[in-house]
Enzyme design. Structure first.
Site, short mmCIF file in Angstrom:
data_model
loop_
_atom_site.label_atom_id
_atom_site.label_comp_id
_atom_site.label_asym_id
_atom_site.label_seq_id
_atom_site.Cartn_x
_atom_site.Cartn_y
_atom_site.Cartn_z
N ASP A 52 1.23 -0.73 5.59
CA ASP A 52 0.51 -0.73 4.32
C ASP A 52 -0.95 -1.13 4.53
O ASP A 52 -1.88 -0.48 4.02
CB ASP A 52 1.20 -1.70 3.36
CG ASP A 52 0.47 -1.83 2.03
OD1 ASP A 52 0.18 -0.81 1.41
OD2 ASP A 52 0.17 -2.97 1.64
N GLU A 124 4.96 4.12 5.15
CA GLU A 124 4.19 2.96 5.58
C GLU A 124 4.78 2.36 6.86
O GLU A 124 4.03 1.96 7.78
CB GLU A 124 4.17 1.91 4.48
CG GLU A 124 3.36 2.32 3.26
CD GLU A 124 3.46 1.33 2.12
OE1 GLU A 124 2.52 1.27 1.31
OE2 GLU A 124 4.48 0.61 2.02
#
Length: 233
Positions: A52, A124
């Site tokens: 992320d 992610e």
């Protein structure tokens, strides 16, 4: 399953993991780990946390360098449209990731691989695992293959007004007369498309098409702004 995933990544993206365990971790949900406790497996949440942050920095740097005169507020809105659950889930589907996620039987039955939230997490976590495995350069290459082309395709055009952005850019050094001219329209009234040219002081600087004049004008402004930015690189 992970062997097939590794082969797909190599064929489509030229990516080969040095540590296959990291790749497996990135595509493993907790439900699968719980059903295979004798294998001492890990699931994706820790590498997702890292991915992320890596994705936000990668996209931020790209936008900062590409749009040299774009105000901070517009950069923030554009990044938010790119770095979000909807976008990451879409990228994961386009990469063919859903079929490789390792899920527990209950999650398989519930078709968890269709959920945007899970696909976002997997996208992610894949990036986080790749970063741990090989560093930053492969992340940039992957982003240029999967994420950044979507800007040129106009996927994020609705985030901000390109006509206003183009006007602000052109008028930094003084007044510029900006006009949008209809070049051509095609199709019947219920399915009509428009081609629009944008002119600066009478000189054509961009063309755009759309199913309304407003959409075509935005498309023309986007093309003109992008070309002006690239010519000043």
């Amino acid at each position: 399953m992970i062997t097939e995933l590794a082969a797909m990544l190599k064929e489509r993206f030229g990516i080969t993991f040095k540590n296959p365990d990291l790749l497996a971790e990135a595509f493993t949900q907790a439900s699968y780990v719980n059903e295979h406790q004798d294998q001492n497996l890990k699931f994706y949440e820790r590498v997702e946390f890292l991915g992320d942050a890596v994705l936000e920095l990668t996209v931020s740097e790209y936008l900062y360098k590409r749009y040299k005169d774009m105000p901070q507020g517009k950069l923030t809105r554009l990044r938010a449209a790119m770095v979000c659950e909807d976008s990451f889930a879409s990228f994961a589907r386009e990469c063919g990731f859903p079929q490789y996620i390792r899920l527990g039987k209950g999650e398989q039955k519930a078709k968890a691989w269709e959920r945007d939230s899970l696909l976002c997490d997997i996208f992610e976590s894949f990036v986080g695992a790749l970063y741990l495995d090989q560093g930053r350069d492969p992340i940039l290459k992957f982003a240029h293959q999967v994420i950044f082309p979507k800007l040129d395709e106009g996927r994020f055009d609705g985030v901000f007004d390109y006509k206003t952005t183009l006007q602000e850019y052109l008028q930094q050094a003084g007044d510029v007369q900006i006009d949008y001219e209809l070049v051509e329209q095609n199709g019947p009234a219920n399915d009509r498309s428009y081609e629009i040219a944008v002119l600066a002081d009478g000189k054509k600087i961009g063309m755009g098409t759309g199913y309304s004049k407003k959409e075509a004008e935005q498309s023309a402004a986007r093309q003109a702004y992008t070309q002006l930015q690239q010519s000043n690189d």
